[in-house]
Write an enzyme that holds these catalytic residues in place. Structure first.
Site, PDB file in Angstrom:
ATOM      1  N   LYS A 218      88.582  42.073  60.290  1.00  0.00           N
ATOM      2  CA  LYS A 218      87.283  41.520  59.885  1.00  0.00           C
ATOM      3  C   LYS A 218      86.811  42.302  58.656  1.00  0.00           C
ATOM      4  CE  LYS A 218      82.564  41.509  60.103  1.00  0.00           C
ATOM      5  NZ  LYS A 218      82.612  41.386  58.638  1.00  0.00           N
TER       6      LYS A 218
ATOM      7  N   CYS B 271      82.130  56.977  50.440  1.00  0.00           N
ATOM      8  CA  CYS B 271      81.744  57.759  51.619  1.00  0.00           C
ATOM      9  C   CYS B 271      81.836  59.249  51.351  1.00  0.00           C
ATOM     10  CB  CYS B 271      82.627  57.370  52.793  1.00  0.00           C
ATOM     11  SG  CYS B 271      84.375  57.500  52.416  1.00  0.00           S
TER      12      CYS B 271
ATOM     13  N   GLU C 103      72.238  59.395  53.748  1.00  0.00           N
ATOM     14  CA  GLU C 103      73.219  58.832  52.816  1.00  0.00           C
ATOM     15  C   GLU C 103      72.569  57.734  51.968  1.00  0.00           C
ATOM     16  OE1 GLU C 103      76.424  56.332  54.357  1.00  0.00           O
ATOM     17  OE2 GLU C 103      77.846  57.490  53.174  1.00  0.00           O
TER      18      GLU C 103
HETATM   19  P1  NAD Z   1      78.467  48.576  57.369  1.00  0.00           P
HETATM   20  O1  NAD Z   1      78.462  49.530  58.500  1.00  0.00           O
HETATM   21  O2  NAD Z   1      77.233  47.829  57.068  1.00  0.00           O
HETATM   22  O3  NAD Z   1      79.600  47.473  57.553  1.00  0.00           O
HETATM   23  C1  NAD Z   1      80.934  47.810  57.802  1.00  0.00           C
HETATM   24  C2  NAD Z   1      81.600  46.640  58.493  1.00  0.00           C
HETATM   25  O4  NAD Z   1      81.022  46.480  59.779  1.00  0.00           O
HETATM   26  C3  NAD Z   1      81.427  45.303  57.781  1.00  0.00           C
HETATM   27  O5  NAD Z   1      82.613  44.564  57.874  1.00  0.00           O
HETATM   28  C4  NAD Z   1      80.324  44.641  58.581  1.00  0.00           C
HETATM   29  O6  NAD Z   1      80.342  43.242  58.509  1.00  0.00           O
HETATM   30  C5  NAD Z   1      80.655  45.127  59.987  1.00  0.00           C
HETATM   31  N1  NAD Z   1      79.546  45.076  60.942  1.00  0.00           N
HETATM   32  C6  NAD Z   1      78.220  45.079  60.699  1.00  0.00           C
HETATM   33  N2  NAD Z   1      77.531  45.031  61.871  1.00  0.00           N
HETATM   34  C7  NAD Z   1      78.433  45.020  62.865  1.00  0.00           C
HETATM   35  C8  NAD Z   1      78.333  44.991  64.278  1.00  0.00           C
HETATM   36  N3  NAD Z   1      77.162  44.955  64.920  1.00  0.00           N
HETATM   37  N4  NAD Z   1      79.477  45.002  65.009  1.00  0.00           N
HETATM   38  C9  NAD Z   1      80.685  45.058  64.391  1.00  0.00           C
HETATM   39  N5  NAD Z   1      80.836  45.056  63.037  1.00  0.00           N
HETATM   40  C10 NAD Z   1      79.719  45.047  62.283  1.00  0.00           C
HETATM   41  O7  NAD Z   1      78.968  49.421  56.114  1.00  0.00           O
HETATM   42  P2  NAD Z   1      79.064  48.936  54.610  1.00  0.00           P
HETATM   43  O8  NAD Z   1      77.670  48.840  54.097  1.00  0.00           O
HETATM   44  O9  NAD Z   1      79.969  47.754  54.484  1.00  0.00           O
HETATM   45  O10 NAD Z   1      79.817  50.176  53.946  1.00  0.00           O
HETATM   46  C11 NAD Z   1      79.174  51.325  53.570  1.00  0.00           C
HETATM   47  C12 NAD Z   1      79.314  52.417  54.607  1.00  0.00           C
HETATM   48  O11 NAD Z   1      80.679  52.649  54.908  1.00  0.00           O
HETATM   49  C13 NAD Z   1      78.766  53.742  54.130  1.00  0.00           C
HETATM   50  O12 NAD Z   1      77.992  54.359  55.131  1.00  0.00           O
HETATM   51  C14 NAD Z   1      80.015  54.562  53.854  1.00  0.00           C
HETATM   52  O13 NAD Z   1      79.825  55.938  53.922  1.00  0.00           O
HETATM   53  C15 NAD Z   1      80.935  54.048  54.881  1.00  0.00           C
HETATM   54  N6  NAD Z   1      82.339  54.288  54.479  1.00  0.00           N
HETATM   55  C16 NAD Z   1      83.056  55.253  55.119  1.00  0.00           C
HETATM   56  C17 NAD Z   1      84.356  55.536  54.728  1.00  0.00           C
HETATM   57  C18 NAD Z   1      85.175  56.590  55.427  1.00  0.00           C
HETATM   58  O14 NAD Z   1      86.386  56.535  55.309  1.00  0.00           O
HETATM   59  N7  NAD Z   1      84.585  57.524  56.144  1.00  0.00           N
HETATM   60  C19 NAD Z   1      84.929  54.811  53.685  1.00  0.00           C
HETATM   61  C20 NAD Z   1      84.174  53.845  53.046  1.00  0.00           C
HETATM   62  C21 NAD Z   1      82.876  53.595  53.463  1.00  0.00           C
END
Ligand code: NAD
Length: 504
Positions: free
Chosen positions: A182, A292, A393
Site C-alpha cells: 500500500k 526521516c 518533527e
Molecule cells: P504517514 O504516517 O502519514 O503515512 C505513511 C503511510 O501510512 C501512507 O501510505 C499512509 O497512507 C498510511 N496510513 C495512514 N493512516 C493509516 C492507518 N490508519 N493505517 C494504516 N496505514 C495508514 O507518513 P507520511 O506523511 O507519508 O511520511 C512522512 C513520515 O514518514 C515522517 O514522519 C517520516 O519521518 C517518516 N519516514 C520514516 C522513514 C524511516 O525509515 N524511519 C523513512 C521515510 C519517512
C-alpha cells in the site's frame, strides 16, 4: 527538463497478476507538487480490494510455482529485477519527481542505487538456512529450518517511494514471502510503473506482488488486520506507526516500523569547519528537509557558534530554489499541501516560542524561484531543546540551532528527545567520535558525514523512531521464522506421562 504532459494519465492497480480497477470503480487525482496540477488518476481501493490482494498473495505463498522454487532460482529472479530497474531507472525517477516534487538529482541517485538491494538480497537468497543442533540426547538428530513468515503487508510514505519499498520487498522475496503493498496516496504512480516495467517482465509468479492503492486508513487498516497477513512492515509517521502497531498486535502479527526522527547534528570546535557547514546544510535542506533522518537539530559548541552560523547562513542563502525536474535545482517544493501548512505553522510556533529567525521564515514566492508549495530554507538560532521546534518533527527545511558547552551537555541534549533515528558528529578527535557514537541513543551515528545509507548497513530507530532494522544481512530475519525438527533414532519411548528431557 521533466516532460509534463497535460493530459491525465490513467492508472490501474495490480492484484493477482492482473491490472484492474478498484472494486468501488472510483479514482482519485495525484498532483504534481511543482505545478500544483493533477497529472494522473489512481484507483481508490478499499477493504474489498485488500481482501482480494491478500487472498491472492496467500495463494501464491502457499501453492503453485513460488513455494516450489529453489532459493537459488529466487535469487536469480531478484537479480533479474535489479537488471530491469537499471534499465528503467531514469523513467522511474522522473515519475517519482512528478509525484513527490523531490529533486531529479536526488531521485535519480536513489533509483540508480536501488538495484543493489535486489542484487544483494538475490545473492543472499540461497545462503538462508537453519543449522544442525547438537541436542543433548544421543539418539536425536535435531535441526532448524528457516521458513518465510508468509504474506507481508508493506505500507510506505511519499518521500522515497520505490527505495522504501525495495528495503522491504527485496529481503521479503529472498526469504520466500509474498507481498501486498500500500503506497502513499500522494505517490502511487512510480510503484505502478515499477510493476509494469520491472515486476511483470521479471516474470514473478502471479500473486507474489500486489498493489492496493488508496487512502491511509481506508486501505491501510483492513490490510494490517487482514487474517492472511503474517507480517507488517511500515514506514511513516510515528502517530500512524503507533496505530499500525496497535492493530497488528491484536492478531499477533510480526511488525517492523521505521518512523520519524528529530536527529541531532552535533558540531564540535575541533571539526573541519567547511565540511561541517556543508554537512549541516545536507542534513536539513537536502530533499527540502522531507527526510526521516533530517538533522533538524543543529547542536553547536558555543566557542564556534557565531562564525559557524555566519557561514551556514551564507551557504544556505545560495541554495537554488526551483523546478525539481532541473538538475541544477537544490531546493524544490514541499510534497503535499497539508505538509506545506504544517511547516508554516511550525515556523510560527518557533517565532512565538522566542526562537530567532536568522534566515527564511515563510513561503518562497515565484520571484525567488519558489512557487505554490515552496518554503524558504529557514534557520532559527537561540533554540532551547525543550521548545516544540526542537522536540517535534517538522519534516521541512527548518533548522533549529542549539548551543552546548561540552561533550557532556551535547550528549544530554542529543538524547533528550522521544526519537532516536540518526545523529551526526563533527570532530577530528577519534576519542570523541567513538565516545559520542557509543553514548548517543540512535540507530545510526554518522561521523564527519551525514545522510549516508547503504544496502549493507542496518537502518532503523531507537525509542519512538521504530522497531526492527532494514538493510544488511539481519534484515532478512524479519521475514523468516525458525522451525525446530527433532528426529528420534532410538526404539521405545520411556515414560509417556513425563516430559522428554535429557534426564527422563
Ligand atoms: P504517514 O504516517 O502519514 O503515512 C505513511 C503511510 O501510512 C501512507 O501510505 C499512509 O497512507 C498510511 N496510513 C495512514 N493512516 C493509516 C492507518 N490508519 N493505517 C494504516 N496505514 C495508514 O507518513 P507520511 O506523511 O507519508 O511520511 C512522512 C513520515 O514518514 C515522517 O514522519 C517520516 O519521518 C517518516 N519516514 C520514516 C522513514 C524511516 O525509515 N524511519 C523513512 C521515510 C519517512
Amino acid at each position: 527538463m521533466l516532460d509534463r504532459p497535460t493530459t491525465l494519465k490513467d492508472y490501474q492497480t495490480y492484484i493477482d497478476g492482473t491490472w484492474c480497477n478498484a472494486a468501488s470503480g472510483k479514482k482519485f487525482q495525484t498532483f504534481d507538487p511543482y505545478t500544483g496540477e493533477p497529472w494522473a488518476l489512481i484507483p481508490e481501493c478499499d477493504a474489498r480490494d485488500v481482501d482480494r490482494a491478500c487472498e491472492a498473495a496467500y495463494r501464491a505463498f502457499d501453492t503453485g510455482p513460488w513455494p516450489a522454487m529453489t532459493q537459488t532460482a529466487r535469487g536469480r529472479l531478484l537479480r533479474r529485477i535489479a537488471g530491469l530497474i537499471e534499465k528503467h531507472a531514469e523513467h522511474l525517477a522522473e515519475v517519482e519527481v512528478r509525484d513527490n516534487g523531490k529533486l531529479i538529482s536526488e531521485m535519480l541517485a536513489q533509483l540508480k542505487y536501488l538495484p543493489e538491494w535486489y542484487y544483494y538480497y538475490g545473492g543472499l537468497a540461497d545462503k538462508i538456512h537453519g543449522q544442525v543442533v547438537p541436542v543433548d540426547r544421543p539418539d536425536i538428530f535435531g535441526y532448524t529450518l528457516k521458513e518465510p513468515v508468509g504474506v507481508c503487508a508493506f505500507i510506505t510514505p511519499w518521500n522515497s517511494p520505490l527505495m522504501l519499498v525495495g528495503w522491504k520487498l527485496a529481503p521479503a522475496l529472498a526469504a520466500g514471502c509474498t507481498a501486498v503493498i500500500k503506497p502513499s496516496e500522494f505517490t502511487t504512480a512510480s510503484l505502478l510503473e515499477f510493476i509494469k516495467l520491472v515486476i511483470e517482465p521479471a516474470e514473478l509468479p502471479r500473486g507474489v506482488v500486489n498493489v492496493v492503492s488508496g487512502y491511509g486508513a481506508v486501505v491501510g487498516e483492513p490490510l494490517v488486520t487482514h487474517p492472511k497477513v503474517a507480517k507488517v512492515a511500515f514506514t511513516g509517521g510515528t502517530v500512524t506507526g503507533a496505530r499500525v502497531n496497535e492493530l497488528a498486535a491484536k492478531s499477533f502479527k510480526k511488525v517492523s516500523l521505521e518512523l520519524g526522527g528529530k536527529s541531532p547534528n552535533i558540531v564540535f570546535d575541533d571539526c573541519v569547519l567547511d565540511d561541517a557547514v556543508a554537512g549541516a546544510i545536507s542534513g536539513i535542506f537536502a530533499a527540502t528537509g522531507q527526510t526521516c533522518i533530517a538533522g533538524s537539530r543543529l547542536l553547536l559548541q558555543d566557542t564556534i557558534h557565531e562564525p559557524f552560523v555566519e557561514k551556514l547562513i551564507a551557504m544556505a542563502r545560495t541554495a537554488k530554489l526551483g523546478d525539481p525536474g532541473l538538475v541544477e535545482t537544490q531546493v524544490g517544493p514541499v510534497t503535499t499541501p497539508p505538509q506545506y501548512q504544517k511547516i508554516l505553522s511550525y515556523i510560527d510556533i518557533a517565532k512565538a516560542e522566542g526562537a530567532r529567525c536568522v534566515l527564511g521564515g515563510g513561503p518562497a514566492p515565484k520571484e525567488e524561484g519558489g512557487g505554490k508549495y515552496f518554503v524558504k530554507p529557514t534557520i532559527f538560532t537561540g533554540v532551547n531543546n525543550r521548545m516544540r521546534i526542537a522536540q517535534e518533527e517538522v519534516f521541512g527545511p527548518v533548522l533549529s540551532v542549539i548551543k552546548f558547552r561540552d561533550e557532556e551537555e551535547a550528549v544530554a541534549i542529543a538524547n533528550d528527545i522521544a526519537y532516536g533515528l540518526g545523529a551526526g558528529v563533527w570532530t577530528q578527535s577519534v576519542r570523541r567520535a567513538t565516545t559520542m557514537a557509543r553514548r548517543i541513543r540512535a540507530g545510526t551515528v554518522w561521523v564527519n558525514t551525514y545522510r549516508a545509507v547503504s544496502f549493507l548497513m542496518p537502518f532503523g530507530g531507537y525509542k519512538a523512531s521504530g522497531i526492527g532494522r532494514e538493510n544488511g544481512a539481519e534484515a532478512v530475519e524479519a521475514y523468516l521464522q525458525t522451525k525446530s525438527v527433532w528426529i528420534n533414532n532410538a526404539p521405545g519411548g520411556g515414560n509417556p506421562f513425563v516430559m522428554r528431557t535429557a534426564t527422563s
